[in-house]
Enzyme design. Structure first.
Site, mmCIF file in Angstrom:
data_model
loop_
_atom_site.group_PDB
_atom_site.id
_atom_site.type_symbol
_atom_site.label_atom_id
_atom_site.label_comp_id
_atom_site.label_asym_id
_atom_site.label_seq_id
_atom_site.Cartn_x
_atom_site.Cartn_y
_atom_site.Cartn_z
ATOM 1 N N GLN A 71 -15.472 -0.911 -2.309
ATOM 2 C CA GLN A 71 -16.920 -1.121 -2.399
ATOM 3 C C GLN A 71 -17.573 -0.932 -1.029
ATOM 4 O OE1 GLN A 71 -18.482 -1.543 -5.320
ATOM 5 N NE2 GLN A 71 -20.516 -1.712 -4.405
ATOM 6 N N ASP A 120 -14.476 6.886 -7.721
ATOM 7 C CA ASP A 120 -15.873 6.858 -7.264
ATOM 8 C C ASP A 120 -16.383 8.283 -7.009
ATOM 9 O OD1 ASP A 120 -17.455 4.573 -6.995
ATOM 10 O OD2 ASP A 120 -16.320 3.845 -5.268
ATOM 11 N N LYS A 124 -18.044 -4.597 -12.325
ATOM 12 C CA LYS A 124 -17.059 -3.549 -12.611
ATOM 13 C C LYS A 124 -15.817 -4.158 -13.282
ATOM 14 C CE LYS A 124 -18.958 -0.661 -8.974
ATOM 15 N NZ LYS A 124 -18.923 -0.086 -7.628
HETATM 16 N N1 GUN Z 1 -22.015 0.919 -2.864
HETATM 17 C C1 GUN Z 1 -23.145 1.293 -3.473
HETATM 18 N N2 GUN Z 1 -22.874 2.072 -4.528
HETATM 19 C C2 GUN Z 1 -21.538 2.200 -4.583
HETATM 20 C C3 GUN Z 1 -20.646 2.888 -5.467
HETATM 21 O O1 GUN Z 1 -21.046 3.578 -6.404
HETATM 22 N N3 GUN Z 1 -19.329 2.752 -5.190
HETATM 23 C C4 GUN Z 1 -18.864 2.023 -4.138
HETATM 24 N N4 GUN Z 1 -17.551 1.976 -3.936
HETATM 25 N N5 GUN Z 1 -19.659 1.387 -3.297
HETATM 26 C C5 GUN Z 1 -20.994 1.470 -3.528
#
Ligand code: GUN
Length: 290
Positions: free
Chosen positions: A96, A119, A52
């Site tokens: 995350q 998100d 990211k």
């Molecule tokens: N863990 C698995 N997929 C995601 C996501 O799209 N965003 C976040 N923050 N954590 C995750």
């Protein structure tokens, strides 16, 4: 069979975003700024968060990585989130998942300001998504919609079967595929661990979306001829032949299912990179909204 190339599509979207950033810069406007919070040292989470941050650099966004030990208390994490909510420099941020067991993901998700929730996990954004109002769409489902759109896949009147009801993929994508818009207007069946006769249902799917986290769970005998198959699962499996020590497996037995479907997403290189494209799109939107 057409392979849906999520990596290529994500890079195309990133190029479009990059152009917008160049334009914003030329007008002296603020550059979008994404922050990512990583708690602990889960290998997969580290990889995703790094990807990211790299994507932010690629499109010209500013980024901040906040690394916290897995011993951090829930209160301390909530305090850090409050600081990010109030930091005018940061347009959007993510925490995350998964988080250590002693921290409630529900509390954390709800503590993030809905205005910075790129998100799309906050109840306000999920609710607005369900009502087809402007919202930060949940990133992975948004990525799936973008793939369906960019590959011109017809969804109206199709039977979409979703396997898995997680808050971050299965539940929201089932709502989104049933909305009165494109991609959408599907007849949706949401299946989960209590579903009886799963195979009977998956065999009825024109569009099969699998987000379960069980490697190679969907086999060819569970898939209708010419179905569109979207594989969201990504699990690390120990593999001594690989330098990393693992290989990645989706929820779909790719070799046999790809023989009979019309479109399929690979793992890796399918839905995964699209989550990042969505996150960047949401961050750009967050920065413009300010
Ligand atoms: N863990 C698995 N997929 C995601 C996501 O799209 N965003 C976040 N923050 N954590 C995750």
């Amino acid at each position: 069979m057409i392979l849906i190339d999520g990596k290529k599509t994500s890079l195309e979207i990133q190029d479009e975003i990059k152009e917008e950033v160049i334009y914003l810069k030329s007008k002296g406007k603020k550059i979008p700024h994404l922050a990512a919070v990583l708690v602990g040292s889960n290998g997969a989470s580290k990889t995703y968060v790094n990807a990211k941050v790299v994507a932010c650099e690629r499109v010209g966004f500013e980024s901040t990585l906040v690394r916290l030990p897995d011993t951090i208390s829930e209160d301390e994490l909530l305090h850090k989130i409050e600081k990010l909510n109030n930091n005018a420099e940061i347009d959007g941020f993510i925490v995350q998942l998964p988080l250590p067991d002693h921290i409630s993901e529900k509390k954390v998700t709800q503590a993030i300001s809905a205005k910075k929730d790129v998100d799309g996990f906050h109840p306000e954004n999920i609710g607005r998504t369900a009502l087809n109002l402007p919202a930060f769409l949940p990133a992975t489902p948004f990525g799936i919609l973008q793939l369906l759109e960019r590959y011109n896949i017809e969804t109206s009147g199709k039977h979409c079967v979703v396997v898995g009801r997680s808050n971050i993929v299965g539940a929201p994508i089932s709502i989104m595929m049933g909305r009165n818009s494109y991609p959408g207007n599907s007849t949706v069946t949401l299946t989960h661990s209590r579903t009886v006769n799963l195979k009977q249902l998956t065999l009825m799917a024109d569009i099969l979306i699998v987000a379960l986290g069980k490697p190679e769970f969907i086999t060819a005998d569970m898939v209708k001829e010419n179905a569109v198959v979207i594989d969201v699962g990504i699990t690390r499996i120990a593999d001594k032949t690989k330098k990393s020590g693992y290989c990645l497996k989706g929820d779909v037995k790719f070799d046999e299912v790809s023989e009979k479907c019309s479109f399929i997403t690979p793992v890796p290189g399918g839905v995964g990179p699209m989550t990042i494209a969505s996150l960047l799109k949401n961050t750009l939107l967050a920065s413009k909204r300010k």
